[in-house]
Design an enzyme around this catalytic site. Structure first.
Site, short mmCIF file in Angstrom:
data_model
loop_
_atom_site.label_atom_id
_atom_site.label_comp_id
_atom_site.label_asym_id
_atom_site.label_seq_id
_atom_site.Cartn_x
_atom_site.Cartn_y
_atom_site.Cartn_z
NE ARG A 60 -22.30 12.51 -3.93
CZ ARG A 60 -23.62 11.64 -4.90
NH1 ARG A 60 -23.33 10.11 -4.53
NH2 ARG A 60 -24.50 12.75 -5.34
CB ILE A 61 -22.40 16.76 1.68
CG1 ILE A 61 -22.60 16.98 0.12
CG2 ILE A 61 -21.41 17.77 2.37
CD1 ILE A 61 -22.88 17.76 0.01
CB CYS A 84 -31.70 14.43 5.20
SG CYS A 84 -32.45 16.23 6.46
N PRO A 85 -31.58 15.41 2.60
CG PRO A 85 -32.76 13.36 0.81
CD PRO A 85 -31.66 14.06 1.62
NE ARG A 120 -32.42 21.75 -1.53
CZ ARG A 120 -30.90 21.54 -1.78
NH1 ARG A 120 -29.76 22.55 -1.03
NH2 ARG A 120 -30.77 20.98 -3.54
CG ASP A 172 -24.52 29.14 2.33
OD1 ASP A 172 -24.54 30.05 2.68
OD2 ASP A 172 -24.26 27.88 1.63
CD GLU A 223 -32.43 28.94 0.08
OE1 GLU A 223 -31.73 28.58 0.64
OE2 GLU A 223 -31.84 29.11 -1.34
CG HIS A 272 -27.45 28.14 -1.03
ND1 HIS A 272 -29.52 27.82 -1.19
CD2 HIS A 272 -27.50 27.36 -1.48
CE1 HIS A 272 -29.19 26.51 -1.51
NE2 HIS A 272 -27.62 26.86 -1.34
#
Length: 317
Positions: free
Chosen positions: A157-158, A207-208, A236, A260, A265, A284
């Site tokens: 989607r993004i 991608c994840p 990520r 980002d 993190e 982020h």
């Protein structure tokens, strides 16, 4: 029904309301929860809402009353989903709330790489334009996007929304994804990953994080890229091997990295990216416009209400 929100501050630093959760049970909200506080704060609560607080096997064992875990994010790697499934505990995430916000942020980063607006505005405030011998000056090469090729690694989607924006700038769009969709094919030309790396002027990661994608941007893959490629990462941090990337930035193989996210993190003070040249990192925040967080809150409440009605939605395990 006891509901505990373990780390609500980033979702709601005070500009939103938890009132809809309060209609569903006895609510306790904590801004932040340290690992050693997690089990105590959950106690005998049946409903646990987390963002980045880890819910692992140890916590599930220590808190047998848990019936439902809601994640205030799309990513859910902070929860041991397999251990939860063994106990019959659904884990539900928020899959669609930030599509437009994150796609917009991709171009906030990219346009900064193209024009260095922040830097040049800073020099004006410092007085450089006042004392300039010429009517204009620039400290970095400036780039026009029209006619450039933007490659998307991951095209859900993004990625697809970002491709729509790229096309509005007059860019050629190409994509690599494990599966291909009809809509995706309307927005970009699907290519093998190696070919995408070789033809793209700009590469955006969407991608994840899976074992097979961890560190996929590394010395080997960067060697395939065009010299001076711009790399954008709003997905990520661990997709990128940061030491290899820092080397590529120093050599000029990568012209600019704008991200980002980071592998750890908050980013550690000794991260090689903090001293690498032509590297822009933000904390982020792509997901965080108020409109986006309002959608997140609404979906989180809907997820819980669906569970209480016996029909869990957005379940990831």
């Amino acid at each position: 029904m006891k509901i505990v929100i373990l780390d609500g501050h980033t979702e709601n630093p005070g500009d939103l309301s938890w009132a809809d959760f309060e209609t569903l049970g006895e609510l306790s909200v904590y801004d932040r929860t340290r690992p050693e506080q997690t089990a105590e704060r959950i106690g005998d609560a049946e409903i646990v809402i987390t963002n980045k607080t880890v819910i692992d096997e140890r916590i599930l064992t220590a808190c047998p009353s848990i019936r439902y875990i809601g994640v205030l994010a799309t990513g859910y790697n902070v929860v041991d989903t397999a251990a939860a499934a063994k106990r019959g505990i659904p884990v539900c995430n928020i899959p669609t709330y930030g599509t437009d916000a994150v796609a917009q942020y991709v171009f906030a980063l990219l346009l900064e790489c193209c024009h260095h607006v922040g830097h040049h505005a800073g020099t004006v405030r410092q007085g450089r334009w006042c004392s300039s011998l010429d009517f204009c000056y620039w400290d970095y090469p400036l780039m026009e996007l029209k006619g450039k090729t933007m490659g998307f690694i991951g095209f859900g989607r993004i990625g697809q929304r970002a491709a729509e924006i790229a096309r509005a700038f007059g860019m050629r769009t190409v994509a690599y994804n494990r599966s291909q969709s009809e809509r995706g094919a309307q927005l970009a030309e699907y290519l093998p990953l190696e070919e995408l790396l070789t033809v793209s002027d700009v590469i955006s990661l969407h991608c994840p994080l899976f074992p097979e994608t961890k560190g996929m941007i590394n010395r080997k893959s960067l060697a395939l890229c065009r010299d001076g490629v711009i790399l954008i990462n709003t997905a990520r941090g661990p997709l990128v091997q940061e030491e290899d990337l820092a080397e590529a930035l120093e050599s000029g193989k990568v012209g600019f990295y704008a991200a980002d996210v980071a592998s750890v993190e908050p980013i550690p003070a000794d991260s090689p990216l903090l001293t690498a040249k032509n590297c822009l990192i933000t904390p982020h925040i792509a997901w965080a416009p108020r409109e986006s967080r309002e959608r997140l809150m609404k979906i989180a409440v809907e997820n819980l209400r669906a569970f209480l009605n016996g029909k869990p939605q957005n379940q990831v395990n």
